[in-house]
Write a protein that holds these residues in place. Structure first.
Motif, mmCIF file in Angstrom:
data_model
loop_
_atom_site.group_PDB
_atom_site.id
_atom_site.type_symbol
_atom_site.label_atom_id
_atom_site.label_comp_id
_atom_site.label_asym_id
_atom_site.label_seq_id
_atom_site.Cartn_x
_atom_site.Cartn_y
_atom_site.Cartn_z
ATOM 1 N N SER A 34 0.874 -1.183 0.000
ATOM 2 C CA SER A 34 0.000 0.000 0.000
ATOM 3 C C SER A 34 0.907 1.226 0.000
ATOM 4 O O SER A 34 1.542 1.547 0.993
ATOM 5 C CB SER A 34 -0.916 0.000 1.220
ATOM 6 N N LYS A 35 0.970 1.864 -1.133
ATOM 7 C CA LYS A 35 1.872 3.003 -1.301
ATOM 8 C C LYS A 35 1.457 4.161 -0.387
ATOM 9 O O LYS A 35 0.269 4.455 -0.237
ATOM 10 C CB LYS A 35 1.862 3.492 -2.757
ATOM 11 N N PRO A 36 2.437 4.801 0.254
ATOM 12 C CA PRO A 36 2.122 5.957 1.102
ATOM 13 C C PRO A 36 1.652 7.134 0.242
ATOM 14 O O PRO A 36 1.916 7.183 -0.955
ATOM 15 C CB PRO A 36 3.453 6.265 1.779
ATOM 16 N N LYS A 37 0.961 8.076 0.902
ATOM 17 C CA LYS A 37 0.466 9.244 0.174
ATOM 18 C C LYS A 37 1.612 10.042 -0.429
ATOM 19 O O LYS A 37 1.527 10.509 -1.549
ATOM 20 C CB LYS A 37 -0.354 10.147 1.096
ATOM 21 N N THR A 38 2.669 10.227 0.345
ATOM 22 C CA THR A 38 3.809 10.988 -0.167
ATOM 23 C C THR A 38 5.067 10.125 -0.097
ATOM 24 O O THR A 38 5.455 9.660 0.967
ATOM 25 C CB THR A 38 4.034 12.276 0.638
ATOM 26 N N ASP A 41 7.926 11.559 2.229
ATOM 27 C CA ASP A 41 7.813 11.270 3.660
ATOM 28 C C ASP A 41 8.255 9.845 3.959
ATOM 29 O O ASP A 41 8.903 9.582 4.979
ATOM 30 C CB ASP A 41 6.382 11.495 4.155
ATOM 31 N N TYR A 42 7.902 8.905 3.098
ATOM 32 C CA TYR A 42 8.313 7.512 3.268
ATOM 33 C C TYR A 42 9.838 7.409 3.224
ATOM 34 O O TYR A 42 10.450 6.751 4.076
ATOM 35 C CB TYR A 42 7.692 6.644 2.174
#
Length: 93
Positions: A34-38, A41-42
């Motif tokens: 599940s890819k992070p929104k940004t 930030d990851y």
């Protein structure tokens, strides 16, 4: 930037291990189900950057410690003043 400068910089990054670390982080991001929104930030989190909540906690702790330091310095000044006045009283007695 000349080609020789680019090559020198690339060798520097490779020798320092920066390229390997960045590739590992990008592979982790790619494999994340599940890819992070940004993505930025990851990447920051993987490289050890504090989360916004951690940062705010550190800032709050710093502010509290600064207040305690100011209070302690004020108390020291008051106690030094009392010692001086007691010493002066003792000298005149």
């Amino acid at each position: 930037m000349s080609e020789s400068q680019k090559e020198t910089f690339r060798k520097y990054l490779e020798q320092a291990g920066a390229i390997d670390v960045l590739v590992k982080v990008l592979v982790q991001l790619y494999e994340e189900p599940s890819k992070p929104k940004t993505a930025l930030d990851y990447i920051k989190q993987c490289l050890g950057s504090p989360t916004p909540a951690e940062y705010e906690a550190v800032v709050a702790e710093r502010d509290g410690l600064q207040k305690q330091l100011e209070e302690a310095n004020q108390l020291i000044a008051e106690l030094q003043s009392r010692v001086q006045s007691l010493e002066a009283a003792a000298e005149t007695a």
